[in-house]
Design an enzyme around this catalytic site. Sequence first.
Site, PDB file in Angstrom:
ATOM      1  N   ASP A  82       0.984  -1.084   0.134  1.00  0.00           N
ATOM      2  CA  ASP A  82       0.102   0.013   0.006  1.00  0.00           C
ATOM      3  C   ASP A  82       0.688   1.235  -0.079  1.00  0.00           C
ATOM      4  O   ASP A  82       2.008   1.163   0.307  1.00  0.00           O
ATOM      5  CB  ASP A  82      -0.960  -0.022   1.499  1.00  0.00           C
ATOM      6  CG  ASP A  82      -2.107   0.877   1.161  1.00  0.00           C
ATOM      7  OD1 ASP A  82      -2.500   1.449   0.159  1.00  0.00           O
ATOM      8  OD2 ASP A  82      -2.625   1.114   2.190  1.00  0.00           O
ATOM      9  N   HIS A  83       0.308   2.488  -0.265  1.00  0.00           N
ATOM     10  CA  HIS A  83       0.870   3.719  -0.373  1.00  0.00           C
ATOM     11  C   HIS A  83       2.488   3.457  -0.112  1.00  0.00           C
ATOM     12  O   HIS A  83       2.822   3.654   0.920  1.00  0.00           O
ATOM     13  CB  HIS A  83       0.384   4.644   0.578  1.00  0.00           C
ATOM     14  CG  HIS A  83      -1.044   4.958   0.556  1.00  0.00           C
ATOM     15  ND1 HIS A  83      -1.446   6.047  -0.389  1.00  0.00           N
ATOM     16  CD2 HIS A  83      -2.191   4.340   1.285  1.00  0.00           C
ATOM     17  CE1 HIS A  83      -2.728   6.253  -0.244  1.00  0.00           C
ATOM     18  NE2 HIS A  83      -2.988   4.937   0.645  1.00  0.00           N
ATOM     19  N   ASP A 104       3.042   5.957  -4.555  1.00  0.00           N
ATOM     20  CA  ASP A 104       2.159   7.092  -4.052  1.00  0.00           C
ATOM     21  C   ASP A 104       3.304   8.222  -4.246  1.00  0.00           C
ATOM     22  O   ASP A 104       3.885   8.668  -3.377  1.00  0.00           O
ATOM     23  CB  ASP A 104       1.883   6.849  -2.541  1.00  0.00           C
ATOM     24  CG  ASP A 104       0.790   8.198  -2.337  1.00  0.00           C
ATOM     25  OD1 ASP A 104       0.919   9.263  -3.168  1.00  0.00           O
ATOM     26  OD2 ASP A 104       0.286   8.076  -0.995  1.00  0.00           O
ATOM     27  N   HIS A 180      -8.541   8.955   4.883  1.00  0.00           N
ATOM     28  CA  HIS A 180      -7.952   7.878   5.560  1.00  0.00           C
ATOM     29  C   HIS A 180      -8.253   8.047   6.956  1.00  0.00           C
ATOM     30  O   HIS A 180      -8.144   9.191   7.567  1.00  0.00           O
ATOM     31  CB  HIS A 180      -6.436   7.834   5.554  1.00  0.00           C
ATOM     32  CG  HIS A 180      -6.027   7.349   3.949  1.00  0.00           C
ATOM     33  ND1 HIS A 180      -5.232   8.093   3.165  1.00  0.00           N
ATOM     34  CD2 HIS A 180      -6.459   6.218   3.164  1.00  0.00           C
ATOM     35  CE1 HIS A 180      -4.981   7.565   2.230  1.00  0.00           C
ATOM     36  NE2 HIS A 180      -5.681   6.274   2.232  1.00  0.00           N
ATOM     37  N   GLY A 210     -11.761   3.404   3.245  1.00  0.00           N
ATOM     38  CA  GLY A 210     -13.097   2.518   3.371  1.00  0.00           C
ATOM     39  C   GLY A 210     -13.674   2.648   4.659  1.00  0.00           C
ATOM     40  O   GLY A 210     -14.748   2.388   5.121  1.00  0.00           O
ATOM     41  N   THR A 211     -12.656   2.698   5.890  1.00  0.00           N
ATOM     42  CA  THR A 211     -13.092   2.751   7.345  1.00  0.00           C
ATOM     43  C   THR A 211     -14.430   3.659   7.448  1.00  0.00           C
ATOM     44  O   THR A 211     -14.156   4.806   7.441  1.00  0.00           O
ATOM     45  CB  THR A 211     -12.042   2.758   8.185  1.00  0.00           C
ATOM     46  OG1 THR A 211     -11.386   1.443   8.129  1.00  0.00           O
ATOM     47  CG2 THR A 211     -12.781   2.631   9.715  1.00  0.00           C
ATOM     48  N   ASN A 230     -10.184  -0.363   0.031  1.00  0.00           N
ATOM     49  CA  ASN A 230      -9.190  -0.352   0.808  1.00  0.00           C
ATOM     50  C   ASN A 230      -9.862  -0.346   2.143  1.00  0.00           C
ATOM     51  O   ASN A 230     -10.507   0.717   2.549  1.00  0.00           O
ATOM     52  CB  ASN A 230      -8.287   0.563   0.840  1.00  0.00           C
ATOM     53  CG  ASN A 230      -7.274   0.375  -0.448  1.00  0.00           C
ATOM     54  OD1 ASN A 230      -7.558  -0.350  -1.001  1.00  0.00           O
ATOM     55  ND2 ASN A 230      -6.272   1.391  -0.536  1.00  0.00           N
ATOM     56  N   THR A 233      -8.215   1.181   8.853  1.00  0.00           N
ATOM     57  CA  THR A 233      -8.482   1.445  10.284  1.00  0.00           C
ATOM     58  C   THR A 233      -9.248   0.501  11.057  1.00  0.00           C
ATOM     59  O   THR A 233      -9.018   0.276  12.205  1.00  0.00           O
ATOM     60  CB  THR A 233      -9.020   2.996  10.282  1.00  0.00           C
ATOM     61  OG1 THR A 233      -7.911   3.760   9.435  1.00  0.00           O
ATOM     62  CG2 THR A 233      -9.122   3.489  11.744  1.00  0.00           C
TER      63      THR A 233
HETATM   64  P1  13P Z   1      -9.051   3.579   6.017  1.00  0.00           P
HETATM   65  O1  13P Z   1      -7.976   3.496   7.332  1.00  0.00           O
HETATM   66  O2  13P Z   1      -9.602   4.619   6.149  1.00  0.00           O
HETATM   67  O3  13P Z   1      -9.880   2.185   6.370  1.00  0.00           O
HETATM   68  O4  13P Z   1      -8.289   3.452   4.852  1.00  0.00           O
HETATM   69  C1  13P Z   1      -7.432   2.674   4.170  1.00  0.00           C
HETATM   70  C2  13P Z   1      -6.838   3.003   3.170  1.00  0.00           C
HETATM   71  O5  13P Z   1      -7.144   3.625   2.165  1.00  0.00           O
HETATM   72  C3  13P Z   1      -5.483   2.381   2.937  1.00  0.00           C
HETATM   73  O6  13P Z   1      -4.938   2.745   1.938  1.00  0.00           O
END
Ligand code: 13P
Length: 285
Positions: A82-83, A104, A180, A210-211, A230, A233
Amino acid sequence: MPLENMKAMLSKAASEDYAVGAFNILDYNSTRAVVLAAEQVKAPVIIQTSAKTVIFWGTSVIISWIRQLTYPSSVPIALHLDHCKDLNLIKECIKSGWTSVMIDASSKPFEENLSLSREVVEIARPKDVTVEAELGAIVGVEDDIHVKEQDAHLADSEQAIKFCAEVKPDCFAPAIGTAHGVYKGEPKIAYDLLKEIAAKTAVPIALHGGTGLADEVFKKCISLGCTKVNISTQLKYAFIDGFVAYHNANNTEYNPLKVIDAQLHQLQAGIVEKIKLFGSAGKAR
Ligand code: 13P
Protein backbone atom coordinates in the site's frame (compact mmCIF):
# COMPACT_ATOMS: atom_id res chain seq x y z
CA MET A 1 -2.72 -21.49 -4.52
CA PRO A 2 0.30 -19.34 -5.34
CA LEU A 3 -0.19 -15.62 -4.91
CA GLU A 4 -1.48 -13.80 -7.97
CA ASN A 5 -1.38 -10.16 -9.00
CA MET A 6 -4.47 -7.91 -9.08
CA LYS A 7 -5.05 -7.95 -12.84
CA ALA A 8 -7.41 -10.90 -13.30
CA MET A 9 -9.25 -10.35 -10.04
CA LEU A 10 -9.93 -6.66 -10.77
CA SER A 11 -10.98 -7.25 -14.37
CA LYS A 12 -13.44 -9.97 -13.28
CA ALA A 13 -14.73 -7.58 -10.59
CA ALA A 14 -15.19 -4.84 -13.20
CA SER A 15 -17.10 -7.08 -15.58
CA GLU A 16 -19.35 -8.50 -12.84
CA ASP A 17 -19.89 -5.23 -10.89
CA TYR A 18 -18.39 -5.98 -7.51
CA ALA A 19 -15.22 -4.97 -5.69
CA VAL A 20 -12.39 -6.93 -4.16
CA GLY A 21 -11.61 -6.03 -0.55
CA ALA A 22 -8.03 -4.97 0.19
CA PHE A 23 -7.28 -5.35 3.88
CA ASN A 24 -4.20 -3.93 5.64
CA ILE A 25 -2.65 -6.61 7.81
CA LEU A 26 -0.46 -6.01 10.85
CA ASP A 27 0.94 -9.40 11.79
CA TYR A 28 0.48 -13.16 11.36
CA ASN A 29 -2.85 -13.24 13.20
CA SER A 30 -4.44 -10.47 11.14
CA THR A 31 -3.15 -12.09 7.93
CA ARG A 32 -4.74 -15.35 9.05
CA ALA A 33 -8.00 -13.48 9.66
CA VAL A 34 -8.01 -12.13 6.07
CA VAL A 35 -7.27 -15.54 4.55
CA LEU A 36 -9.85 -17.34 6.72
CA ALA A 37 -12.48 -14.70 5.96
CA ALA A 38 -11.87 -14.98 2.19
CA GLU A 39 -12.08 -18.77 2.38
CA GLN A 40 -15.20 -18.65 4.54
CA VAL A 41 -17.13 -16.78 1.84
CA LYS A 42 -15.13 -17.99 -1.20
CA ALA A 43 -13.93 -14.56 -2.23
CA PRO A 44 -10.83 -13.24 -3.98
CA VAL A 45 -8.96 -10.93 -1.63
CA ILE A 46 -6.04 -8.51 -1.53
CA ILE A 47 -3.72 -8.63 1.46
CA GLN A 48 -2.17 -5.18 1.86
CA THR A 49 0.90 -4.18 3.80
CA SER A 50 1.67 -0.58 4.64
CA ALA A 51 5.27 0.48 4.10
CA LYS A 52 5.55 0.91 7.88
CA THR A 53 4.45 -2.69 8.51
CA VAL A 54 6.98 -3.94 5.94
CA ILE A 55 9.76 -1.98 7.64
CA PHE A 56 8.63 -3.17 11.10
CA TRP A 57 8.74 -6.92 10.30
CA GLY A 58 11.03 -7.06 7.26
CA THR A 59 10.10 -8.50 3.87
CA SER A 60 11.40 -12.03 4.51
CA VAL A 61 9.36 -12.48 7.70
CA ILE A 62 6.16 -11.23 6.08
CA ILE A 63 6.57 -13.27 2.91
CA SER A 64 7.18 -16.45 4.91
CA TRP A 65 3.93 -16.17 6.87
CA ILE A 66 2.04 -15.03 3.77
CA ARG A 67 3.19 -18.09 1.79
CA GLN A 68 2.47 -20.43 4.69
CA LEU A 69 -1.08 -19.11 4.95
CA THR A 70 -1.91 -18.62 1.28
CA TYR A 71 -0.42 -21.70 -0.43
CA PRO A 72 -2.96 -24.14 1.03
CA SER A 73 -5.77 -21.67 0.28
CA SER A 74 -8.20 -22.22 -2.58
CA VAL A 75 -9.15 -18.55 -3.19
CA PRO A 76 -7.26 -16.02 -5.36
CA ILE A 77 -5.05 -13.84 -3.16
CA ALA A 78 -2.81 -10.92 -4.10
CA LEU A 79 -0.14 -9.40 -1.88
CA HIS A 80 -0.07 -5.64 -2.36
CA LEU A 81 2.23 -2.93 -0.98
CA ASP A 82 0.00 0.00 0.00
CA HIS A 83 1.02 3.72 -0.36
CA CYS A 84 4.76 3.63 -0.90
CA LYS A 85 6.89 6.66 -1.71
CA ASP A 86 10.19 4.80 -1.56
CA LEU A 87 11.40 3.27 -4.81
CA ASN A 88 13.93 1.08 -3.00
CA LEU A 89 11.24 -0.45 -0.78
CA ILE A 90 9.07 -1.06 -3.85
CA LYS A 91 11.96 -2.88 -5.54
CA GLU A 92 12.65 -4.91 -2.40
CA CYS A 93 9.01 -5.99 -2.11
CA ILE A 94 8.92 -6.98 -5.79
CA LYS A 95 12.11 -9.01 -5.32
CA SER A 96 10.71 -10.66 -2.20
CA GLY A 97 7.48 -11.86 -3.79
CA TRP A 98 4.85 -9.11 -3.48
CA THR A 99 2.59 -9.45 -6.51
CA SER A 100 1.38 -5.85 -6.54
CA VAL A 101 2.67 -2.44 -5.42
CA MET A 102 1.37 1.10 -5.03
CA ILE A 103 3.56 4.04 -5.87
CA ASP A 104 2.25 7.09 -4.03
CA ALA A 105 3.89 10.10 -5.60
CA SER A 106 0.70 12.14 -5.23
CA SER A 107 2.39 14.83 -3.13
CA LYS A 108 4.76 15.61 -6.03
CA PRO A 109 3.98 17.98 -8.90
CA PHE A 110 1.92 16.29 -11.63
CA GLU A 111 4.75 15.66 -14.11
CA GLU A 112 6.96 14.20 -11.39
CA ASN A 113 4.15 11.94 -10.14
CA LEU A 114 3.62 10.81 -13.72
CA SER A 115 7.26 10.00 -14.37
CA LEU A 116 7.83 8.23 -11.02
CA SER A 117 4.66 6.18 -11.47
CA ARG A 118 5.71 5.29 -15.02
CA GLU A 119 9.13 4.21 -13.75
CA VAL A 120 7.48 1.83 -11.26
CA VAL A 121 5.31 0.36 -14.02
CA GLU A 122 8.46 -0.20 -16.12
CA ILE A 123 10.11 -2.03 -13.20
CA ALA A 124 7.06 -4.05 -12.13
CA ARG A 125 5.37 -5.11 -15.36
CA PRO A 126 8.13 -7.37 -16.71
CA LYS A 127 7.98 -9.19 -13.37
CA ASP A 128 4.20 -9.65 -13.65
CA VAL A 129 3.62 -7.34 -10.68
CA THR A 130 0.64 -4.99 -10.88
CA VAL A 131 0.89 -1.28 -10.06
CA GLU A 132 -1.53 1.14 -8.39
CA ALA A 133 -0.85 4.87 -8.64
CA GLU A 134 -2.52 7.89 -7.02
CA LEU A 135 -3.56 11.34 -8.17
CA GLY A 136 -4.87 14.16 -5.99
CA ALA A 137 -4.41 14.20 -2.22
CA ILE A 138 -6.53 11.96 0.01
CA VAL A 139 -7.05 13.62 3.40
CA GLY A 140 -6.05 11.88 6.65
CA VAL A 141 -3.23 9.75 7.95
CA GLU A 142 -2.12 6.56 6.27
CA ASP A 143 1.19 5.17 7.40
CA ASP A 144 3.72 8.04 7.36
CA ILE A 145 1.64 10.04 4.90
CA HIS A 146 -0.26 12.86 6.62
CA VAL A 147 -2.53 15.03 4.47
CA LYS A 148 -4.16 17.94 6.30
CA GLU A 149 -7.68 19.02 5.35
CA GLN A 150 -6.43 22.29 3.86
CA ASP A 151 -3.93 20.41 1.67
CA ALA A 152 -6.35 17.76 0.43
CA HIS A 153 -7.57 18.15 -3.12
CA LEU A 154 -9.58 16.04 -5.50
CA ALA A 155 -8.05 14.55 -8.62
CA ASP A 156 -8.50 16.66 -11.74
CA SER A 157 -10.34 14.70 -14.43
CA GLU A 158 -8.25 15.95 -17.39
CA GLN A 159 -5.04 15.16 -15.51
CA ALA A 160 -6.45 11.75 -14.54
CA ILE A 161 -7.06 10.87 -18.19
CA LYS A 162 -3.57 11.99 -19.23
CA PHE A 163 -2.02 10.22 -16.22
CA CYS A 164 -3.71 6.88 -16.95
CA ALA A 165 -2.99 7.10 -20.69
CA GLU A 166 0.71 7.71 -20.07
CA VAL A 167 1.36 5.62 -16.94
CA LYS A 168 -1.01 2.76 -17.78
CA PRO A 169 -1.43 1.67 -14.15
CA ASP A 170 -3.29 -1.58 -13.40
CA CYS A 171 -5.28 0.25 -10.75
CA PHE A 172 -5.84 3.97 -10.23
CA ALA A 173 -6.50 5.82 -6.97
CA PRO A 174 -7.91 9.29 -7.67
CA ALA A 175 -8.80 11.42 -4.64
CA ILE A 176 -12.60 11.64 -4.76
CA GLY A 177 -13.44 12.94 -1.28
CA THR A 178 -12.89 9.91 0.93
CA ALA A 179 -10.40 10.08 3.82
CA HIS A 180 -7.98 7.78 5.59
CA GLY A 181 -8.72 7.16 9.27
CA VAL A 182 -11.92 7.96 11.15
CA TYR A 183 -14.42 10.33 9.46
CA LYS A 184 -15.19 13.44 11.50
CA GLY A 185 -18.33 14.35 9.59
CA GLU A 186 -20.24 13.09 6.57
CA PRO A 187 -17.77 12.66 3.67
CA LYS A 188 -18.62 14.52 0.47
CA ILE A 189 -17.93 12.05 -2.29
CA ALA A 190 -17.44 13.46 -5.78
CA TYR A 191 -19.54 10.80 -7.51
CA ASP A 192 -19.63 12.64 -10.83
CA LEU A 193 -15.87 12.89 -10.85
CA LEU A 194 -15.53 9.18 -10.03
CA LYS A 195 -17.97 8.29 -12.80
CA GLU A 196 -16.18 10.45 -15.34
CA ILE A 197 -12.69 9.18 -14.41
CA ALA A 198 -13.78 5.52 -14.39
CA ALA A 199 -15.51 5.87 -17.76
CA LYS A 200 -12.82 7.91 -19.51
CA THR A 201 -9.75 6.03 -18.20
CA ALA A 202 -11.24 2.50 -18.22
CA VAL A 203 -8.75 1.62 -15.46
CA PRO A 204 -9.96 -0.24 -12.33
CA ILE A 205 -10.42 2.34 -9.57
CA ALA A 206 -9.29 1.87 -5.95
CA LEU A 207 -11.49 3.35 -3.24
CA HIS A 208 -9.29 4.51 -0.38
CA GLY A 209 -10.47 5.43 3.11
CA GLY A 210 -12.99 2.59 3.42
CA THR A 211 -13.34 2.60 7.21
CA GLY A 212 -16.51 4.36 8.34
CA LEU A 213 -18.17 4.78 4.95
CA ALA A 214 -21.90 4.00 4.89
CA ASP A 215 -23.02 0.84 3.07
CA GLU A 216 -24.80 2.92 0.37
CA VAL A 217 -21.60 4.89 -0.28
CA PHE A 218 -19.65 1.68 -0.91
CA LYS A 219 -22.40 0.38 -3.17
CA LYS A 220 -22.60 3.57 -5.18
CA CYS A 221 -18.81 3.83 -5.60
CA ILE A 222 -18.66 0.19 -6.70
CA SER A 223 -21.47 0.74 -9.20
CA LEU A 224 -19.51 3.70 -10.62
CA GLY A 225 -16.27 1.77 -11.19
CA CYS A 226 -14.43 1.09 -7.92
CA THR A 227 -13.22 -2.50 -8.11
CA LYS A 228 -10.81 -2.41 -5.15
CA VAL A 229 -11.84 -1.16 -1.71
CA ASN A 230 -9.22 -0.44 0.95
CA ILE A 231 -9.89 -1.11 4.62
CA SER A 232 -7.22 -0.39 7.20
CA THR A 233 -8.38 1.56 10.27
CA GLN A 234 -11.25 -0.88 10.91
CA LEU A 235 -8.70 -3.68 11.28
CA LYS A 236 -6.52 -1.61 13.60
CA TYR A 237 -9.53 -1.08 15.89
CA ALA A 238 -10.60 -4.74 15.76
CA PHE A 239 -7.02 -5.83 16.41
CA ILE A 240 -6.85 -3.89 19.67
CA ASP A 241 -10.51 -4.03 20.70
CA GLY A 242 -10.73 -7.81 20.17
CA PHE A 243 -7.76 -8.29 22.45
CA VAL A 244 -8.86 -5.83 25.14
CA ALA A 245 -12.52 -6.92 25.20
CA TYR A 246 -11.56 -10.54 25.83
CA HIS A 247 -9.18 -9.61 28.59
CA ASN A 248 -11.65 -7.27 30.26
CA ALA A 249 -14.28 -10.01 30.28
CA ASN A 250 -11.81 -12.61 31.60
CA ASN A 251 -9.34 -10.51 33.52
CA THR A 252 -8.03 -13.22 35.84
CA GLU A 253 -7.36 -15.74 33.09
CA TYR A 254 -4.06 -14.65 31.50
CA ASN A 255 -4.34 -17.19 28.70
CA PRO A 256 -2.67 -15.49 25.71
CA LEU A 257 -3.85 -18.06 23.16
CA LYS A 258 -7.48 -17.39 24.05
CA VAL A 259 -6.87 -13.65 23.67
CA ILE A 260 -5.23 -14.19 20.27
CA ASP A 261 -8.17 -16.37 19.25
CA ALA A 262 -10.68 -13.69 20.31
CA GLN A 263 -8.75 -11.13 18.28
CA LEU A 264 -8.74 -13.43 15.24
CA HIS A 265 -12.50 -13.92 15.42
CA GLN A 266 -13.23 -10.21 15.80
CA LEU A 267 -11.02 -9.41 12.79
CA GLN A 268 -12.44 -12.24 10.66
CA ALA A 269 -16.09 -11.30 11.38
CA GLY A 270 -15.52 -7.68 10.29
CA ILE A 271 -13.70 -8.73 7.13
CA VAL A 272 -16.43 -11.23 6.15
CA GLU A 273 -19.05 -8.50 6.58
CA LYS A 274 -17.14 -6.15 4.27
CA ILE A 275 -16.48 -8.84 1.62
CA LYS A 276 -20.22 -9.58 1.50
CA LEU A 277 -21.03 -5.88 1.24
CA PHE A 278 -18.58 -5.43 -1.66
CA GLY A 279 -20.29 -8.27 -3.54
CA SER A 280 -17.19 -10.47 -3.88
CA ALA A 281 -18.45 -13.38 -1.75
CA GLY A 282 -18.70 -16.49 -3.96
CA LYS A 283 -16.56 -14.89 -6.69
CA ALA A 284 -13.41 -16.98 -6.16
CA ARG A 285 -12.72 -18.78 -9.40
P1 13P B 1 -8.95 3.45 6.11
O1 13P B 1 -7.83 3.44 7.11
O2 13P B 1 -9.82 4.65 6.24
O3 13P B 1 -9.72 2.17 6.16
O4 13P B 1 -8.29 3.57 4.67
C1 13P B 1 -7.54 2.52 4.20
C2 13P B 1 -6.79 2.88 2.99
O5 13P B 1 -7.26 3.57 2.10
C3 13P B 1 -5.44 2.34 2.87
O6 13P B 1 -4.75 2.80 1.76
